[in-house]
Enzyme design. Sequence first.
Site, PDB file in Angstrom:
ATOM      1  N   SER A  64       0.801  -1.223   0.000  1.00 54.20           N
ATOM      2  CA  SER A  64       0.000   0.000   0.000  1.00 54.20           C
ATOM      3  C   SER A  64       0.837   1.278   0.000  1.00 54.20           C
ATOM      4  O   SER A  64       0.512   2.230  -0.726  1.00 54.20           O
ATOM      5  CB  SER A  64      -0.970   0.005   1.190  1.00 54.20           C
TER       6      SER A  64
ATOM      7  N   LYS B  41      -9.240  -6.715  10.687  1.00 57.33           N
ATOM      8  CA  LYS B  41     -10.413  -6.269   9.932  1.00 57.33           C
ATOM      9  C   LYS B  41     -11.729  -6.440  10.688  1.00 57.33           C
ATOM     10  O   LYS B  41     -12.682  -5.702  10.437  1.00 57.33           O
ATOM     11  CB  LYS B  41     -10.481  -6.997   8.583  1.00 57.33           C
TER      12      LYS B  41
ATOM     13  N   ASP C 282     -12.785  -3.348  -0.435  1.00 59.40           N
ATOM     14  CA  ASP C 282     -12.398  -4.549  -1.175  1.00 59.40           C
ATOM     15  C   ASP C 282     -13.390  -4.893  -2.281  1.00 59.40           C
ATOM     16  O   ASP C 282     -12.994  -5.280  -3.379  1.00 59.40           O
ATOM     17  CB  ASP C 282     -12.267  -5.740  -0.221  1.00 59.40           C
TER      18      ASP C 282
ATOM     19  N   GLY D 161     -12.199 -17.773   2.418  1.00 57.51           N
ATOM     20  CA  GLY D 161     -11.593 -16.950   3.452  1.00 57.51           C
ATOM     21  C   GLY D 161     -12.151 -15.533   3.459  1.00 57.51           C
ATOM     22  O   GLY D 161     -13.200 -15.239   2.876  1.00 57.51           O
TER      23      GLY D 161
ATOM     24  N   GLY E  10      -3.750  -9.872  -9.546  1.00 58.75           N
ATOM     25  CA  GLY E  10      -4.166  -9.404  -8.228  1.00 58.75           C
ATOM     26  C   GLY E  10      -3.901  -7.940  -7.950  1.00 58.75           C
ATOM     27  O   GLY E  10      -4.600  -7.333  -7.120  1.00 58.75           O
TER      28      GLY E  10
END
Length: 287
Positions: free
Chosen positions: A21, A71, A107, A134, A253
């Site tokens: 990030s 999270k 997301d 997941g 990704g």
Amino acid sequence: MTSPQTPLAQVIGDPIAQSKSPAIHEFWLEKLGIAGEYTRAHVTTEGLADYLDASNADPRWTGCNVTMPHKQAIIPLLDRLDPLAERLGAVNTVVREGEALIGYNTDAGGFLEPLRGHLQDQHYFRMARILGTGGAARAIIAALASEGFTLVVAGRNPDKARALLDELAPKGEHHAIHLDHFAAPTDFAFDDREGCLDLVVNASPLGMTGNPPLQFDWSHAPPGSIAYDIVTSPLETPFLKDARRKGHEAIHGLSMLIGQAAIAFEKFFGAPPPREYDAELVERMTA
């Protein structure tokens, strides 16, 4: 050079050294000429509340991105959740708005972004095969269900896959199966897929550096399917290489990572990122 007025955003997690990030946000700040700073912060579960208290007292701090394992744990420490974050039960972005800390989940939006060109078209039918159950799968299931996809979710535990569908996509005739179903070849004869949109999404860590490969036989995918792998290292996974060899479009990704970062960047720094430099950004991140 920073000043007391320079906005600061961070990414937090445990561990955090691997996060890409900072490279993304610093690249955009540089291109836009914005005086801002984006850094990593190693925050343990025990130190999460103290981190938020200290950050909220810093006039420079505008918010943070949140990675594992925080999270879910961060939710009780926030003042309010965006409806999507509340629905997903996961926060990956915290923004200070006035005196309140608001939790978001970018997301789902980041995942859908590289598909927007396809999603703007009308289709007779949309189907997605999602491999993995997941945390990442939660956002992907919700995102694709909202776009009218029929979903097949495959995992080591089909009961968990079913529970995710019942929670996040209760409408529609979705299916839960064992991941091994896709490992062996099939001679299934697909019907005419003209006017349909088919996705195969690796939402698991299989194929990531240091992990076993994902076992997926492309005879399970209709002609013209799109392969989408959320793994970022390596960028070109065996899953995507096999898809390209079979003539399928492939999405790596970093597309999702950059897409979700773009939403957060605008919240942190008040300006949309310069997406015309995406190719240069990917090249820098993979050099």
